[in-house]
Design an enzyme around this catalytic site. Structure first.
Site, mmCIF file in Angstrom:
data_model
loop_
_atom_site.group_PDB
_atom_site.id
_atom_site.type_symbol
_atom_site.label_atom_id
_atom_site.label_comp_id
_atom_site.label_asym_id
_atom_site.label_seq_id
_atom_site.Cartn_x
_atom_site.Cartn_y
_atom_site.Cartn_z
ATOM 1 N N GLY A 11 0.760 -1.245 0.000
ATOM 2 C CA GLY A 11 0.000 0.000 0.000
ATOM 3 C C GLY A 11 0.788 1.291 0.000
ATOM 4 O O GLY A 11 0.260 2.323 0.427
ATOM 5 N N LEU A 86 -8.456 -9.051 -11.808
ATOM 6 C CA LEU A 86 -9.148 -8.322 -12.865
ATOM 7 C C LEU A 86 -10.425 -7.710 -12.304
ATOM 8 O O LEU A 86 -11.108 -8.323 -11.472
ATOM 9 C CB LEU A 86 -9.500 -9.253 -14.019
ATOM 10 C CG LEU A 86 -8.360 -9.655 -14.945
ATOM 11 C CD1 LEU A 86 -8.861 -10.664 -15.981
ATOM 12 C CD2 LEU A 86 -7.760 -8.444 -15.638
ATOM 13 N N ILE A 87 -10.742 -6.535 -12.776
ATOM 14 C CA ILE A 87 -11.983 -5.865 -12.362
ATOM 15 C C ILE A 87 -13.133 -6.461 -13.173
ATOM 16 O O ILE A 87 -13.048 -6.540 -14.411
ATOM 17 C CB ILE A 87 -11.879 -4.344 -12.605
ATOM 18 C CG1 ILE A 87 -10.801 -3.734 -11.702
ATOM 19 C CG2 ILE A 87 -13.212 -3.652 -12.378
ATOM 20 C CD1 ILE A 87 -11.066 -3.830 -10.219
ATOM 21 N N HIS A 103 0.623 0.725 -13.620
ATOM 22 C CA HIS A 103 1.353 -0.488 -14.001
ATOM 23 C C HIS A 103 2.845 -0.186 -13.959
ATOM 24 O O HIS A 103 3.280 0.861 -14.456
ATOM 25 C CB HIS A 103 0.940 -0.942 -15.407
ATOM 26 C CG HIS A 103 1.549 -2.243 -15.794
ATOM 27 N ND1 HIS A 103 1.073 -3.446 -15.319
ATOM 28 C CD2 HIS A 103 2.610 -2.528 -16.580
ATOM 29 C CE1 HIS A 103 1.817 -4.428 -15.813
ATOM 30 N NE2 HIS A 103 2.762 -3.892 -16.580
#
Length: 188
Positions: A11, A86-87, A103
């Site tokens: 994070g 994946l969304i 990315h």
């Protein structure tokens, strides 16, 4: 604008975004979502007083879980910051042109399934690239294939280890990602 940050790991980008927008009058980091209950990003968010939610795969792919969760926090924009799954299409449809991803490479190189974290940096090293960088792009149903919004580059030396490559790329993320998010949000 209330934003949700989706993250799967430690994070650092999430914390950087929360701190960047802490005093903003127009952007609020309203929710941090992780697919892993033990992800350190949840500790970072809690320490910064941002609500969190854990959405394992079954919840992530359930519109009856995800859409009410995002409505509860009045989310208008989603930032993927080290998010691995994946969304699902229903989220992309519910947030058209309102989900972005970071990315750790210069897309279209080193993108797609399995290309995350150290895997990307190992591939960059193995290919003998003279530069690497970060890409911010719109999220589409196809992994890492959305329109590129911004890219930032850094030179590499043949002597750079995978760890040094990762560190150089991560420095770009820390420097540029919050400003890119801010610039996008100004256009909405």
């Amino acid at each position: 604008m209330n934003i949700a940050i989706f993250a799967s790991g430690s994070g650092t980008n999430c914390e950087n975004l929360i701190k960047h927008f802490a005093d903003s009058e127009s952007v609020n980091c309203a929710l941090v979502v992780s697919n892993k209950a033990d992800a350190f990003v949840l500790d970072r968010a809690k320490r910064l007083s941002v609500p969190t939610a854990v959405t394992p795969k079954a919840d992530l792919h359930n519109p009856d879980v995800m859409l009410p969760l995002l409505r509860q926090y009045n989310i208008g924009f989603i930032v993927l910051a080290g998010w691995l799954p994946l969304i699902p299409d229903f989220l992309i449809d519910a947030f058209p042109h309102r989900i972005i991803n970071i990315h750790p490479a210069l897309l279209p190189k080193y993108g797609g399934k399995g290309m995350w974290g150290h895997h990307v940096h190992e591939a960059v090293k193995a290919a003998g690239e003279t530069e690497t960088g970060m890409t911010v792009h719109w999220v589409t149903p196809e992994c890492d294939a959305g329109e590129i919004i911004a890219q930032f580059r850094v030179a590499l030396s043949p002597n750079d280890s995978v760890e040094i490559i990762a560190e150089k790329e991560h420095m770009l993320e820390m420097e540029h990602f919050p400003k890119v998010v801010e610039d996008i949000l100004k256009t909405l």
